[in-house]
Design an enzyme around this catalytic site. Structure first.
Site, PDB file in Angstrom:
ATOM      1  N   LEU A 188       0.865  -1.175   0.000  1.00  0.00           N
ATOM      2  CA  LEU A 188       0.000   0.000   0.000  1.00  0.00           C
ATOM      3  C   LEU A 188       0.904   1.227   0.000  1.00  0.00           C
ATOM      4  O   LEU A 188       1.985   1.207   0.608  1.00  0.00           O
ATOM      5  CB  LEU A 188      -0.900   0.033   1.247  1.00  0.00           C
ATOM      6  CG  LEU A 188      -1.958  -1.055   1.402  1.00  0.00           C
ATOM      7  CD1 LEU A 188      -2.732  -0.844   2.703  1.00  0.00           C
ATOM      8  CD2 LEU A 188      -2.908  -1.066   0.225  1.00  0.00           C
ATOM      9  N   ASP A 189       0.458   2.303  -0.660  1.00  0.00           N
ATOM     10  CA  ASP A 189       1.198   3.553  -0.568  1.00  0.00           C
ATOM     11  C   ASP A 189       1.411   3.903   0.897  1.00  0.00           C
ATOM     12  O   ASP A 189       0.550   3.629   1.747  1.00  0.00           O
ATOM     13  CB  ASP A 189       0.414   4.695  -1.227  1.00  0.00           C
ATOM     14  CG  ASP A 189       0.280   4.536  -2.734  1.00  0.00           C
ATOM     15  OD1 ASP A 189       0.950   3.651  -3.299  1.00  0.00           O
ATOM     16  OD2 ASP A 189      -0.506   5.294  -3.327  1.00  0.00           O
ATOM     17  N   GLN A 190       2.519   4.554   1.189  1.00  0.00           N
ATOM     18  CA  GLN A 190       2.805   4.919   2.573  1.00  0.00           C
ATOM     19  C   GLN A 190       1.665   5.725   3.190  1.00  0.00           C
ATOM     20  O   GLN A 190       1.323   5.545   4.362  1.00  0.00           O
ATOM     21  CB  GLN A 190       4.106   5.720   2.650  1.00  0.00           C
ATOM     22  CG  GLN A 190       4.521   6.066   4.077  1.00  0.00           C
ATOM     23  CD  GLN A 190       5.887   6.711   4.148  1.00  0.00           C
ATOM     24  OE1 GLN A 190       6.582   6.856   3.129  1.00  0.00           O
ATOM     25  NE2 GLN A 190       6.303   7.123   5.329  1.00  0.00           N
TER      26      GLN A 190
ATOM     27  N   VAL B 240      -1.468   5.540   2.621  1.00  0.00           N
ATOM     28  CA  VAL B 240      -2.752   4.827   2.638  1.00  0.00           C
ATOM     29  C   VAL B 240      -2.784   3.809   3.779  1.00  0.00           C
ATOM     30  O   VAL B 240      -1.799   3.144   4.060  1.00  0.00           O
ATOM     31  CB  VAL B 240      -2.986   4.129   1.288  1.00  0.00           C
ATOM     32  CG1 VAL B 240      -4.268   3.306   1.299  1.00  0.00           C
ATOM     33  CG2 VAL B 240      -3.018   5.160   0.166  1.00  0.00           C
TER      34      VAL B 240
ATOM     35  N   HIS C  10       0.431   4.309  -7.221  1.00  0.00           N
ATOM     36  CA  HIS C  10      -0.476   5.465  -7.145  1.00  0.00           C
ATOM     37  C   HIS C  10      -1.634   5.362  -8.141  1.00  0.00           C
ATOM     38  O   HIS C  10      -2.253   6.372  -8.483  1.00  0.00           O
ATOM     39  CB  HIS C  10       0.274   6.773  -7.376  1.00  0.00           C
ATOM     40  CG  HIS C  10       1.301   7.085  -6.337  1.00  0.00           C
ATOM     41  ND1 HIS C  10       2.177   8.142  -6.438  1.00  0.00           N
ATOM     42  CD2 HIS C  10       1.604   6.465  -5.161  1.00  0.00           C
ATOM     43  CE1 HIS C  10       2.980   8.169  -5.392  1.00  0.00           C
ATOM     44  NE2 HIS C  10       2.651   7.158  -4.592  1.00  0.00           N
TER      45      HIS C  10
END
Length: 217
Positions: free
Chosen positions: A50-52, A54, A150
């Site tokens: 997961l994106d940091q 999120v 992203h």
């Protein structure tokens, strides 16, 4: 906050807080999970990211074999990954698919939409469903079919629907953290083959709380 939501000898389902790295780095999820397990040498391997910024549900493997099986399932699109997102604006249709070609600029650490013939461009596909419409914000459920960096953020922002709190692809709006949440994972257990289905809701904070009847009923 408790990270581990489910555990057996092969996998862990955990809640990643926004702002924490998914990968095995200082302060990242594997390190934090080992601390919660009370075993600094425990095998904890992220099989997706997961994106940091999120938060939400992530699955981790507890062995090299489980990691190999689950990572393969992710690569083949056999893991159902769904997200919740609160966006500015709203799609005209109640449900649909978004398809784009994306290019990652490593220097700026940003992702951009591009034409299919652009060098290094990769196909990005997701489905969306409108769960609720507000005056200026909209609650979407996203089913991700490809895992580009992203991806959800860029695909929505490129259609003038930036995610609330997205400082990289949106506009300053006062929300923090980004209103994008990994809410559901469904996959086959790497040892037993059993279908596992986990749902994890975001915290009852703004802007999620604006849609409380739809989310927390």
């Amino acid at each position: 906050m408790k990270l581990i939501q489910y555990a057996d000898k092969r996998i862990l389902i955990c809640q990643k807080p926004p702002g924490v790295l998914s990968v095995d780095a200082p302060g990242g999820m594997p390190e934090r999970i080992r601390q919660e397990l009370g075993d600094e040498k425990a095998c904890v391997r992220p099989v997706h990211r997961l994106d940091q910024a999120v938060g939400g549900a992530m699955v981790f493997a507890r062995s090299a074999a489980a990691d190999r099986i689950l990572s393969g399932a992710v690569a083949r699109g056999e893991v159902l990954k769904q997200y919740l997102a609160v966006v500015h604006g709203c799609p005209d249709a109640e449900a649909g698919s978004l398809e784009d070609w994306l290019v990652r600029d490593r220097a700026s650490r940003r992702t951009y939409t591009a034409s299919p013939d652009t060098p290094a461009a990769k196909r990005a596909l997701l489905d969306y469903e409108v769960l609720a419409r507000g005056e200026t914000l909209c609650l979407l459920r996203i089913t991700l079919h490809t895992g580009r960096t992203h991806q959800i953020r860029v695909q929505l922002a490129s259609r003038d629907m930036p995610i609330a709190g997205d400082r990289k692809y949106g506009v300053p709006d006062g929300y923090d953290p980004i209103a994008l949440w990994s809410c559901r994972l469904r996959f086959h257990h790497p040892e037993t083959g059993e279908v596992l289905d986990f749902t994890l809701l975001p915290p009852a904070e703004a802007p999620w709380s604006d849609f409380a009847p739809e989310l927390y009923r």
